[in-house]
Design an enzyme around this catalytic site. Structure first.
Site, short mmCIF file in Angstrom:
data_model
loop_
_atom_site.label_atom_id
_atom_site.label_comp_id
_atom_site.label_asym_id
_atom_site.label_seq_id
_atom_site.Cartn_x
_atom_site.Cartn_y
_atom_site.Cartn_z
N ASN A 1 -8.14 1.77 9.56
CA ASN A 1 -6.88 1.94 10.27
C ASN A 1 -7.17 1.97 11.76
OD1 ASN A 1 -5.82 2.29 7.73
ND2 ASN A 1 -5.27 4.44 8.00
N HIS B 1 -2.78 11.05 0.73
CA HIS B 1 -2.31 10.79 2.09
C HIS B 1 -1.68 12.10 2.60
CE1 HIS B 1 -1.13 7.32 4.91
NE2 HIS B 1 -0.85 8.44 5.55
N GLU C 1 -7.72 8.61 5.84
CA GLU C 1 -8.04 9.26 7.11
C GLU C 1 -8.48 10.71 6.98
OE1 GLU C 1 -4.83 8.72 9.84
OE2 GLU C 1 -5.02 6.55 9.85
N TYR D 1 -5.22 1.93 15.71
CA TYR D 1 -4.03 1.93 16.56
C TYR D 1 -4.37 1.80 18.04
CZ TYR D 1 -1.43 3.29 12.45
OH TYR D 1 -0.87 3.30 11.21
N GLU E 1 -4.14 -0.21 7.98
CA GLU E 1 -3.01 0.16 8.85
C GLU E 1 -3.25 -0.37 10.25
OE1 GLU E 1 -2.00 4.35 9.16
OE2 GLU E 1 -2.25 4.59 6.99
N ARG F 1 0.86 -1.20 0.00
CA ARG F 1 0.00 0.00 0.00
C ARG F 1 0.89 1.25 0.00
NH1 ARG F 1 -2.84 3.06 4.63
NH2 ARG F 1 -4.06 4.51 3.40
C1 GCO Z 1 -2.16 7.31 9.38
C2 GCO Z 1 -1.12 7.68 9.00
C3 GCO Z 1 0.22 7.24 9.08
C4 GCO Z 1 0.83 7.39 10.42
C5 GCO Z 1 0.44 6.30 11.34
C6 GCO Z 1 1.02 6.43 12.71
O1 GCO Z 1 -2.73 6.99 8.30
O2 GCO Z 1 -2.49 7.54 10.51
O3 GCO Z 1 -1.49 7.26 7.76
O4 GCO Z 1 0.73 8.08 8.14
O5 GCO Z 1 2.19 7.42 10.27
O6 GCO Z 1 -0.92 6.28 11.50
O7 GCO Z 1 0.62 7.61 13.29
#
Ligand code: GCO
Length: 443
Positions: free
Chosen positions: A297, A126, A171, A299, A353, A83
């Site tokens: 995505n 992006h 995002e 985290y 992600e 990607r």
């Molecule tokens: C995201 C970002 C990434 C970041 C990652 C960590 O899509 O949030 O695409 O560019 O680097 O998430 O923060």
């Protein structure tokens, strides 16, 4: 010492057609700035105090020059897909024509991926908006959505059938809220009256781009990538639950609900009129254009409590946390996927992600990042749990292929499964990269 990533023997994620990949973004890795127009992140980096280490994207991972070895590296990880994102200011001139030199850079990459049988997942935006468009108001200017459509049109024609999947935006929450409301990302504009206006133009841009992708690239899987930070109440109190639900609508549902339901969350009525986006007739029809996939995505999560002045108050992230301060809470990943699947009639999902920043150390030519392996293990399990509960997930991408420019954190935070020495540009596959390779190749 080998640390393995494993999944239950009957897991769908062990089937050969589940797609594993690695992800990057243009501004974060490319460098090669002199060969493109300036973007909003160049300007942001040049503004004192915006990026933690005062760095910029001038060289980054020098991928502009090292792309061939980087594709070899990607292949050596055994992944099915890569990607990447396209730098809009590299491929489109100020007058709106294709810049052939920039297009050729990506054509070479796409051809090489095809030759090596690696699927190309291309993200069109992006975050690196051409600065000359920001000078005209950027995402606060409705015209930018149409400029994005024109760019998507030209570039998808130029790429032909080389792309397996297009994502319009990455995002939009970050572009809109972090860029035009909180001001901690480029272009650094601050004000509650701006965020939702920018968000609407971004979503409009997405819908307009979907129309041209459908025409120019009917065989690729075309969709959008959204990030989600699930919101949890600090306590079971009604007030905390209400605060957390409000935050969820404001930060998460705001970007997905229009795509599927053709309307913004009902909390709009509680926002001052000056904060509302200008929604013209027909906009929602454009925004609800069918998508072939939803990129998710994930985290971390965040926790809220009620607050008398504002609709919510976010409390500090509890431990355990990654090096960027984000709580490690994989259960929220499963709960997110299950709840999205309940709320909306979703197409297939790709996890576009997922990953962790860790304070890595390169010792004797190796990075033994067991904390990151642990993060991946728990989050792969979380995705598998969601699949077992009926969510259709067709692929998973590690963020990131390699350490890179982490936006407002500069080069201080490392997310790669490959280590980058920024002085020598030497790449070293970390233990997590070896474990990822082992999982994929031994399916
Ligand atoms: C995201 C970002 C990434 C970041 C990652 C960590 O899509 O949030 O695409 O560019 O680097 O998430 O923060």
């Amino acid at each position: 010492m080998t640390v393995k990533l494993t999944l239950p023997a009957q897991s769908k994620m062990l089937s050969q057609d589940f797609i594993y990949g690695v992800a990057t973004a243009s501004f974060q890795i490319e460098g090669g700035e002199n060969n493109r127009l300036p973007c909003i992140w160049d300007t942001f980096c040049d503004t004192a105090g915006k990026v933690a280490d005062g760095s910029n994207g001038l060289i980054a991972c020098d991928h502009y020059n090292l792309w061939q070895q980087d594709i070899e590296l990607i292949e050596s990880l055994g992944v099915d897909a890569y990607r990447l994102s396209i730098s809009w200011p590299r491929v489109i001139t100020e007058s709106g024509e294709l810049n052939q030199q920039g297009v050729d850079f990506y054509l070479d990459i796409l051809n090489e991926l095809q030759r090596r049988n690696i699927k190309a997942f291309v993200t069109l935006y992006h975050w690196d908006l051409p600065q000359h468009l920001e000078d005209e108001g950027g995402w606060l200017n409705r015209a930018t959505a149409y400029k994005f459509r024109d760019y998507a049109d030209l570039i998808s024609k130029a790429f032909g059938d080389r792309v397996y999947s297009y994502a319009t935006l990455n995002e939009p929450f970050c572009s809109a809220f972090l860029g035009y409301e909180a001001g901690i990302h480029a272009p650094g504009i601050v004000g509650k009256e701006f965020g939702k206006k920018a968000a609407h133009h971004l979503l409009l841009a997405h819908g307009l781009a979907m129309q041209v992708l459908e025409k120019n690239s009917p065989n690729s899987k075309n969709g959008i990538v959204l990030n989600f930070t699930p919101c949890y109440p600090e306590s079971d109190s009604e007030a905390d639950i209400k605060a957390s639900d409000f935050a969820d609508d404001y930060f998460n549902q705001w970007y997905i609900k229009p795509l599927f339901d053709g309307e913004y969350p009902e909390i709009m009525s509680q926002l001052p009129a000056e904060h509302h986006p200008e929604v013209l007739e027909g906009d929602m029809e454009i925004i609800t254009h069918a998508i072939d996939f939803l990129g998710v995505n994930f985290y971390t999560r965040s926790i809220y409590r009620a607050n008398s002045d504002e609709h919510f108050f976010q409390i500090d992230a509890p431990e355990p946390r990654t090096d960027i301060g984000w709580e490690i809470y994989p259960k929220a990943f499963t709960e997110l996927l299950v709840s999205l699947n309940e709320k909306y009639s979703l197409p297939a999902i790709y996890i576009t992600e997922n990953g962790a920043a860790m304070a890595d150390k390169l010792v004797d030519g190796a990075v033994n990042d067991i904390g990151r392996i642990d993060y991946y293990q728990n989050h792969l399990n979380a995705v598998n749990d969601a699949i077992e509960q009926g969510v259709q997930v067709n692929g998973y991408f590690a963020w990131s292929l390699m350490d890179n420019f982490e936006w407002a954190e500069g080069y201080l935070k490392r997310f790669g499964i490959v280590h980058v020495d920024y002085d020598t540009q030497v790449r070293t596959i970390k233990a997590s990269g070896l474990a990822y390779n082992d999982l994929i190749t031994n399916r």
